[in-house]
Design a protein around this motif. Sequence first.
Motif, PDB file in Angstrom:
ATOM      1  N   ALA A 297      -3.902   0.865   5.687  1.00  0.00           N
ATOM      2  CA  ALA A 297      -4.290  -0.005   6.801  1.00  0.00           C
ATOM      3  C   ALA A 297      -5.533  -0.817   6.473  1.00  0.00           C
ATOM      4  CB  ALA A 297      -4.532   0.840   8.057  1.00  0.00           C
ATOM      5  N   LEU A 298      -6.407  -0.267   5.628  1.00  0.00           N
ATOM      6  CA  LEU A 298      -7.643  -0.973   5.283  1.00  0.00           C
ATOM      7  C   LEU A 298      -7.451  -1.952   4.134  1.00  0.00           C
ATOM      8  CD1 LEU A 298     -10.193   1.975   5.493  1.00  0.00           C
ATOM      9  CD2 LEU A 298      -9.972   0.076   7.096  1.00  0.00           C
ATOM     10  N   ALA A 299      -6.782  -1.487   3.070  1.00  0.00           N
ATOM     11  CA  ALA A 299      -6.699  -2.317   1.859  1.00  0.00           C
ATOM     12  C   ALA A 299      -5.399  -2.109   1.100  1.00  0.00           C
ATOM     13  CB  ALA A 299      -7.893  -2.045   0.951  1.00  0.00           C
ATOM     14  N   GLY A 300      -4.290  -2.050   1.793  1.00  0.00           N
ATOM     15  CA  GLY A 300      -2.997  -2.022   1.128  1.00  0.00           C
ATOM     16  C   GLY A 300      -2.845  -0.886   0.138  1.00  0.00           C
ATOM     17  N   ARG A 301      -2.409  -1.219  -1.079  1.00  0.00           N
ATOM     18  CA  ARG A 301      -2.127  -0.195  -2.095  1.00  0.00           C
ATOM     19  C   ARG A 301      -3.377   0.142  -2.923  1.00  0.00           C
ATOM     20  NH1 ARG A 301       2.961  -1.858  -5.589  1.00  0.00           N
ATOM     21  NH2 ARG A 301       2.524   0.188  -6.495  1.00  0.00           N
ATOM     22  N   VAL A 302      -4.504   0.209  -2.267  1.00  0.00           N
ATOM     23  CA  VAL A 302      -5.736   0.499  -2.993  1.00  0.00           C
ATOM     24  C   VAL A 302      -5.684   1.884  -3.629  1.00  0.00           C
ATOM     25  CG1 VAL A 302      -6.949   1.425  -0.982  1.00  0.00           C
ATOM     26  CG2 VAL A 302      -8.254   0.363  -2.829  1.00  0.00           C
TER      27      VAL A 302
ATOM     28  N   CYS B 158       2.228  -5.504  -7.538  1.00  0.00           N
ATOM     29  CA  CYS B 158       0.763  -5.550  -7.418  1.00  0.00           C
ATOM     30  C   CYS B 158       0.244  -4.230  -6.874  1.00  0.00           C
ATOM     31  CB  CYS B 158       0.351  -6.701  -6.502  1.00  0.00           C
ATOM     32  SG  CYS B 158      -1.444  -6.815  -6.282  1.00  0.00           S
ATOM     33  N   ILE B 159      -0.640  -3.565  -7.625  1.00  0.00           N
ATOM     34  CA  ILE B 159      -1.191  -2.282  -7.192  1.00  0.00           C
ATOM     35  C   ILE B 159      -2.596  -2.425  -6.610  1.00  0.00           C
ATOM     36  CG2 ILE B 159       0.219  -0.973  -8.829  1.00  0.00           C
ATOM     37  CD1 ILE B 159      -2.254  -0.747 -10.626  1.00  0.00           C
ATOM     38  N   GLN B 160      -3.019  -3.656  -6.349  1.00  0.00           N
ATOM     39  CA  GLN B 160      -4.299  -3.918  -5.670  1.00  0.00           C
ATOM     40  C   GLN B 160      -5.498  -3.361  -6.437  1.00  0.00           C
ATOM     41  OE1 GLN B 160      -4.139  -5.811  -2.899  1.00  0.00           O
ATOM     42  NE2 GLN B 160      -1.916  -5.783  -2.931  1.00  0.00           N
ATOM     43  N   CYS B 161      -5.464  -3.428  -7.769  1.00  0.00           N
ATOM     44  CA  CYS B 161      -6.550  -2.862  -8.565  1.00  0.00           C
ATOM     45  C   CYS B 161      -7.753  -3.792  -8.657  1.00  0.00           C
ATOM     46  CB  CYS B 161      -6.061  -2.495  -9.958  1.00  0.00           C
ATOM     47  SG  CYS B 161      -5.506  -3.898 -10.949  1.00  0.00           S
ATOM     48  N   GLY B 162      -7.572  -5.082  -8.406  1.00  0.00           N
ATOM     49  CA  GLY B 162      -8.692  -6.027  -8.411  1.00  0.00           C
ATOM     50  C   GLY B 162      -9.086  -6.542  -9.779  1.00  0.00           C
TER      51      GLY B 162
ATOM     52  N   VAL C  98       6.964   2.798 -13.705  1.00  0.00           N
ATOM     53  CA  VAL C  98       6.848   3.856 -12.709  1.00  0.00           C
ATOM     54  C   VAL C  98       6.402   3.270 -11.373  1.00  0.00           C
ATOM     55  CG1 VAL C  98       5.605   5.972 -12.091  1.00  0.00           C
ATOM     56  CG2 VAL C  98       6.373   5.628 -14.437  1.00  0.00           C
ATOM     57  N   CYS C  99       5.425   2.368 -11.416  1.00  0.00           N
ATOM     58  CA  CYS C  99       4.895   1.771 -10.185  1.00  0.00           C
ATOM     59  C   CYS C  99       5.907   0.860  -9.515  1.00  0.00           C
ATOM     60  CB  CYS C  99       3.616   0.986 -10.491  1.00  0.00           C
ATOM     61  SG  CYS C  99       2.309   1.961 -11.267  1.00  0.00           S
ATOM     62  N   ILE C 100       6.686   0.147 -10.304  1.00  0.00           N
ATOM     63  CA  ILE C 100       7.592  -0.861  -9.745  1.00  0.00           C
ATOM     64  C   ILE C 100       8.946  -0.269  -9.351  1.00  0.00           C
ATOM     65  CG2 ILE C 100       8.824  -3.008 -10.232  1.00  0.00           C
ATOM     66  CD1 ILE C 100       6.539  -3.757 -12.123  1.00  0.00           C
ATOM     67  N   PHE C 101       9.493   0.612 -10.208  1.00  0.00           N
ATOM     68  CA  PHE C 101      10.874   1.061  -9.999  1.00  0.00           C
ATOM     69  C   PHE C 101      10.996   2.498  -9.497  1.00  0.00           C
ATOM     70  CE2 PHE C 101      11.052  -2.056 -13.544  1.00  0.00           C
ATOM     71  CZ  PHE C 101      11.734  -3.050 -12.880  1.00  0.00           C
ATOM     72  N   MET C 102      10.086   3.375  -9.887  1.00  0.00           N
ATOM     73  CA  MET C 102      10.253   4.794  -9.577  1.00  0.00           C
ATOM     74  C   MET C 102       9.516   5.238  -8.328  1.00  0.00           C
ATOM     75  SD  MET C 102      10.014   6.506 -13.377  1.00  0.00           S
ATOM     76  CE  MET C 102      10.152   8.150 -12.673  1.00  0.00           C
ATOM     77  N   CYS C 103       8.316   4.743  -8.106  1.00  0.00           N
ATOM     78  CA  CYS C 103       7.487   5.221  -7.006  1.00  0.00           C
ATOM     79  C   CYS C 103       8.000   4.693  -5.668  1.00  0.00           C
ATOM     80  CB  CYS C 103       6.031   4.804  -7.225  1.00  0.00           C
ATOM     81  SG  CYS C 103       4.930   5.376  -5.910  1.00  0.00           S
ATOM     82  N   PRO C 104       8.197   5.563  -4.665  1.00  0.00           N
ATOM     83  CA  PRO C 104       8.670   5.088  -3.358  1.00  0.00           C
ATOM     84  C   PRO C 104       7.569   4.469  -2.493  1.00  0.00           C
ATOM     85  CG  PRO C 104       8.367   7.464  -3.302  1.00  0.00           C
ATOM     86  CD  PRO C 104       8.089   7.034  -4.720  1.00  0.00           C
ATOM     87  N   TRP C 105       6.289   4.720  -2.840  1.00  0.00           N
ATOM     88  CA  TRP C 105       5.210   4.284  -1.962  1.00  0.00           C
ATOM     89  C   TRP C 105       5.162   2.771  -1.751  1.00  0.00           C
ATOM     90  CZ3 TRP C 105       2.770   5.093   2.072  1.00  0.00           C
ATOM     91  CH2 TRP C 105       1.526   4.533   2.373  1.00  0.00           C
ATOM     92  N   PRO C 106       5.410   1.920  -2.764  1.00  0.00           N
ATOM     93  CA  PRO C 106       5.369   0.473  -2.506  1.00  0.00           C
ATOM     94  C   PRO C 106       6.334   0.048  -1.402  1.00  0.00           C
ATOM     95  CG  PRO C 106       5.396   0.891  -4.849  1.00  0.00           C
ATOM     96  CD  PRO C 106       5.617   2.204  -4.190  1.00  0.00           C
ATOM     97  N   ARG C 107       7.522   0.665  -1.369  1.00  0.00           N
ATOM     98  CA  ARG C 107       8.492   0.309  -0.323  1.00  0.00           C
ATOM     99  C   ARG C 107       8.030   0.789   1.043  1.00  0.00           C
ATOM    100  NH1 ARG C 107       9.651   0.731  -5.805  1.00  0.00           N
ATOM    101  NH2 ARG C 107      11.476  -0.537  -6.316  1.00  0.00           N
ATOM    102  N   ILE C 108       7.491   2.030   1.079  1.00  0.00           N
ATOM    103  CA  ILE C 108       7.009   2.576   2.343  1.00  0.00           C
ATOM    104  C   ILE C 108       5.797   1.787   2.823  1.00  0.00           C
ATOM    105  CG2 ILE C 108       6.076   4.634   3.461  1.00  0.00           C
ATOM    106  CD1 ILE C 108       7.596   6.288   1.366  1.00  0.00           C
ATOM    107  N   GLN C 109       4.878   1.514   1.905  1.00  0.00           N
ATOM    108  CA  GLN C 109       3.642   0.811   2.244  1.00  0.00           C
ATOM    109  C   GLN C 109       3.921  -0.571   2.806  1.00  0.00           C
ATOM    110  OE1 GLN C 109       2.510  -1.921   0.178  1.00  0.00           O
ATOM    111  NE2 GLN C 109       0.685  -2.319   1.424  1.00  0.00           N
ATOM    112  N   ALA C 110       4.897  -1.240   2.234  1.00  0.00           N
ATOM    113  CA  ALA C 110       5.205  -2.589   2.685  1.00  0.00           C
ATOM    114  C   ALA C 110       5.682  -2.595   4.135  1.00  0.00           C
ATOM    115  CB  ALA C 110       6.271  -3.210   1.780  1.00  0.00           C
ATOM    116  N   ALA C 111       6.313  -1.505   4.561  1.00  0.00           N
ATOM    117  CA  ALA C 111       6.793  -1.417   5.939  1.00  0.00           C
ATOM    118  C   ALA C 111       5.702  -0.975   6.908  1.00  0.00           C
ATOM    119  CB  ALA C 111       7.968  -0.447   6.017  1.00  0.00           C
ATOM    120  N   MET C 112       4.593  -0.431   6.388  1.00  0.00           N
ATOM    121  CA  MET C 112       3.550   0.122   7.251  1.00  0.00           C
ATOM    122  C   MET C 112       2.326  -0.782   7.366  1.00  0.00           C
ATOM    123  SD  MET C 112       3.505   4.130   6.206  1.00  0.00           S
ATOM    124  CE  MET C 112       2.227   4.417   7.419  1.00  0.00           C
ATOM    125  N   THR C 113       2.180  -1.716   6.475  1.00  0.00           N
ATOM    126  CA  THR C 113       0.980  -2.552   6.497  1.00  0.00           C
ATOM    127  C   THR C 113       1.058  -3.583   7.620  1.00  0.00           C
ATOM    128  OG1 THR C 113      -0.498  -3.840   5.075  1.00  0.00           O
ATOM    129  CG2 THR C 113       1.865  -4.318   4.927  1.00  0.00           C
TER     130      THR C 113
END
Length: 474
Positions: free
Chosen positions: A101-106, A289-293, A214-229
């Motif tokens: 909620a504060l900074a996406g996939r930080v 994008c993993i929001q690493c800056g 792993v970040c793009i294809f395997m991890c489920p968090w990007p899909r979940i995060q996109a629906a929650m932000t």
Amino acid sequence: MDDETIITGPLYEVHKKVYPQATHGTFRTIKWGLMAFTLAVYYLMPFLRWDRGPNLPDQAVLIDMPARRFYFFFIEIWPQEVYYFTGLLIIAAMTLFLLNALAGRVWCGYLCWQTVWTDLFFAVERWVEGDRRERIMKDKKGWTFSRVRELATKHVLWLLIAMFTGGAFVLYFADAPTLLKDLFTGAAPGVAYIWVGILTFTTYVFAGHMREQVCIFMCPWPRIQAAMTDEWALNVSYERTRGEPRMSVKKALAAHERGEKAGDCIDCHQCVAVCPTGVDIRHGSQLGCIQCGLCIDACNIVMKEIGRPGNLVAYDTDINIARRDEGLPPVYKLIRARTLIYPVIILAVAGVMALKLGTRADLFVNVLHDRNPLAVTMSDGAVRNGYTVRVLNKQANDRKVEVSVEGSPNLQLQIINGKGGQAAVVGPDQTLELRVAVTAPAGSVPAKPVDVVFTVKDETGATTATHKDHFFPQ
């Protein structure tokens, strides 16, 4: 015949190898610091000591499978207290939601174990093979003796890191110094070597070879995060209104002389070169994008070199991106419903867990009434009920306990499988099962079933445990 679309190209884009370039700046420094801290915690935590007194392990963090205990400094968790792990999972989930909620996939950019170990493997790769351009040129030149030597060195170092990662994991399940010695001498249990092998393999493959996949294809968090932000969350963003149209410094000067608009972006691709997943942030928010800056650091370096303001790429919100397109000033809203609800849940769960830990007892009793028969009538008219009483001692020393019963007048209790009477000794960290007979003398037998309360008290009298059951007259 109906018109048909003929597909002549591949259905999926061919994966291109990513060569992340080294950079420096605020966010790179933060990532180095967090990587050093998290790796130090992981590798060194098993060797920390914590004095718990006699008969107890002195490892600060220990998952003692044979004794079915989890030790975390002054906290000791028993199998019956698995709800504490449920509380920790809730806190972890709410913390992840709050960060989103504060900074996406930080979380992904700074603290995820895939990111941390991949960063470490990147550092080794750069140290052995050189930076981005050198690695690309060496791959194009093909196989040489020098290239084989570099690759062999890199993979050996990767395997050593992976092996230490697996080794550190198993150290949490036994006394770390002892198990470490046994691992090197071949005296450790077979299951320890199996888990070291599994963690070595997964770390080497995921951090060394699969990396951004792993970040793009395997991890489920990007899909979940996109629906929650939401539109107020800070995400790494490109300021399109300021950056476009892109052109070189010389062309920008010429455009200004002609009175035409020229963007600050000079299309140097440094933001893409430093990205660990190969994302071009100028195309907007993307799954990779993993929001690493790191792209912010790279862009700021270029902006400083050409004398233009920094933060062309920066953490920003969707609201502000839209407002800039309309020529409006940016606004920020960090305090809103979801950034308040998540901390409240975290504090509530943590508070309940702390209260439960602070008030929990170290002596427990459980009573099970015999089912067949419920009651036995003696020759003198007395009535006896049988019970199985389990006494749990959570201290690390023997405890003498006394069992008593209250309810109907004149009830008499006797431990059958002990030395008689009402006293017994419970071993350290053990459960003692007692066969207990409760008798109502003739003339005192209740007319109907009555509630009775079993009380277990230790020899100091300071600790008691109770359990409610029933006494049946027949």
